[in-house]
Design an enzyme around this catalytic site. Structure first.
Site, short mmCIF file in Angstrom:
data_model
loop_
_atom_site.label_atom_id
_atom_site.label_comp_id
_atom_site.label_asym_id
_atom_site.label_seq_id
_atom_site.Cartn_x
_atom_site.Cartn_y
_atom_site.Cartn_z
N SER A 174 38.73 60.34 24.21
CA SER A 174 38.03 59.16 23.68
C SER A 174 39.06 58.05 23.54
CB SER A 174 37.44 59.50 22.30
OG SER A 174 37.09 58.34 21.60
N TYR B 47 37.89 63.47 13.83
CA TYR B 47 37.64 63.15 15.24
C TYR B 47 38.89 62.55 15.87
CZ TYR B 47 34.96 61.24 19.24
OH TYR B 47 34.46 60.93 20.49
P1 NAD Z 1 26.09 64.14 23.13
O1 NAD Z 1 25.79 64.45 21.71
O2 NAD Z 1 25.08 63.40 23.95
O3 NAD Z 1 26.51 65.49 23.88
C1 NAD Z 1 27.33 66.45 23.25
C2 NAD Z 1 27.17 67.77 23.98
O4 NAD Z 1 27.98 68.76 23.31
C3 NAD Z 1 25.72 68.29 23.93
O5 NAD Z 1 25.43 68.95 25.15
C4 NAD Z 1 25.76 69.28 22.76
O6 NAD Z 1 24.75 70.29 22.85
C5 NAD Z 1 27.15 69.86 22.97
N1 NAD Z 1 27.67 70.53 21.78
C6 NAD Z 1 27.79 70.05 20.52
N2 NAD Z 1 28.29 71.00 19.71
C7 NAD Z 1 28.47 72.11 20.49
C8 NAD Z 1 28.94 73.42 20.23
N3 NAD Z 1 29.32 73.82 19.01
N4 NAD Z 1 28.98 74.30 21.27
C9 NAD Z 1 28.56 73.94 22.51
N5 NAD Z 1 28.11 72.71 22.80
C10 NAD Z 1 28.06 71.81 21.80
O7 NAD Z 1 27.46 63.34 23.09
P2 NAD Z 1 28.27 62.55 24.21
O8 NAD Z 1 28.35 61.16 23.72
O9 NAD Z 1 27.80 62.82 25.58
O10 NAD Z 1 29.73 63.20 23.99
C11 NAD Z 1 30.37 64.04 24.93
C12 NAD Z 1 31.87 63.94 24.76
O11 NAD Z 1 32.29 62.60 24.99
C13 NAD Z 1 32.36 64.29 23.34
O12 NAD Z 1 33.57 65.03 23.43
C14 NAD Z 1 32.61 62.93 22.71
O13 NAD Z 1 33.58 62.98 21.71
C15 NAD Z 1 33.09 62.15 23.92
N6 NAD Z 1 32.98 60.70 23.79
C16 NAD Z 1 31.75 60.09 23.60
C17 NAD Z 1 31.71 58.70 23.46
C18 NAD Z 1 30.41 57.96 23.26
O14 NAD Z 1 30.45 56.76 22.93
N7 NAD Z 1 29.25 58.55 23.44
C19 NAD Z 1 32.89 57.95 23.54
C20 NAD Z 1 34.10 58.61 23.74
C21 NAD Z 1 34.14 59.98 23.86
#
Ligand code: NAD
Length: 260
Positions: free
Chosen positions: A142, A155
């Site tokens: 991130s 985080y």
């Molecule tokens: P999201 O909530 O849409 O997806 C998260 C995924 O992780 C889902 O498939 C969920 O079921 C899974 N998950 C959560 N807890 C879990 C567990 N204990 N075991 C197995 N699976 C689990 O979120 P996203 O925004 O797509 O995030 C994905 C990654 O990207 C994360 O690591 C997040 O930190 C990172 N990220 C997101 C953003 C953003 O703005 N959305 C920005 C930077 C980084």
């Protein structure tokens, strides 16, 4: 003909992970999906990816906060996909609270899912990659792997941690045809972020458009969300043969956020 490569994308039932899984399948990789959600919807995603791209797609609902569940998933991947060639550590959760009020169990959960899970999948995937002298590891970090925001102590600690872990792994396997990189998105409009918008608008007495522009995108100079497709294409490139010399890097895809 070269055997199909197999990829594991953790947290691929939603958002960024789902887009990455789709892009890797489109590039001909067999897949192991992982994540939580509605069983019927996950099964529909699994069959759609397999049908659309003519690849094998498995699903394992391992809780990435649990070592035993990760070990079981990784042995399934070894038996049913012949091992993982491309590992994308993407599963992640968030919790927002001042550090002196931060729930201890949330701290442990965030560190386990966002950081320690990647240690377990990596240590279990590497023997197969080393045997083949080829592998790709991409850790979805991130912008918070590079800069901090208040109230996100666990985080930010986990994401800074994954950047250091990525560099260490890259150095250890550099001569074995294996690369390890961390990708650092800015704000991406996934279901996770979308859900926060109406609540924030109500809490601050502003419109949803103002929440997007003045709250979420305040630090993102492009003033637009990074898209899941942009992240997926970027990750897919890192997983290609053409990216063999890109390793040990912490790469931003954040609309200029960390240029501040
Ligand atoms: P999201 O909530 O849409 O997806 C998260 C995924 O992780 C889902 O498939 C969920 O079921 C899974 N998950 C959560 N807890 C879990 C567990 N204990 N075991 C197995 N699976 C689990 O979120 P996203 O925004 O797509 O995030 C994905 C990654 O990207 C994360 O690591 C997040 O930190 C990172 N990220 C997101 C953003 C953003 O703005 N959305 C920005 C930077 C980084």
């Amino acid at each position: 003909m070269q055997k199909r490569r197999s990829a594991l994308v953790t947290g691929s039932t939603s958002g960024i992970g789902l887009a990455i899984a789709g892009e890797l399948a489109a590039r001909g990789m067999n897949l192991m999906l992982n994540g939580f959600g509605n069983a019927a919807e996950i099964e529909a995603q699994r069959t759609r990816l397999a049908h659309d791209h003519g690849v094998e797609v498995l699903y394992d609902g391992a809780d990435m906060g649990r070592q035993d569940a990760i070990e079981t998933m990784m042995s399934r991947a070894a038996q049913q996909l012949g091992g993982i060639d491309v590992l994308v550590n993407n599963a992640g959760i968030q919790h927002v609270a001042p550090v002196d009020e931060f729930p201890v169990e949330k701290w442990h959960a965030i560190l386990a899912i966002n950081l320690t899970a990647a240690f377990h999948t990596t240590r279990l995937a590497l023997p197969h990659m080393k045997f083949n002298q080829w592998g790709r590891i991409v850790n979805i970090a991130s912008a918070h792997a590079l800069v901090a925001s208040p109230y996100k102590s666990a985080y930010v600690a986990a994401k800074h941690g994954i950047a250091g872990f990525t560099k260490t792994v890259a150095l250890e396997v550099a001569e074995a045809g294996i690369t390890a990189n961390a990708v650092c998105p800015g704000y991406v409009l996934t279901p996770l972020v979308e859900k926060q918008i109406p609540d924030t608008a109500r809490a601050r007495g502003i419109t949803e458009e103002q929440v997007k522009r003045d709250v979420l995108l305040a630090a993102q100079p492009t003033k637009r969300f990074v898209t899941t497709e942009e992240v997926a294409q970027f990750v897919a490139f890192l997983c290609s043969d053409a990216a063999a010399s890109i390793t040990g890097t912490v790469l931003s895809i954040d609309g200029g956020w960390t240029a501040h």
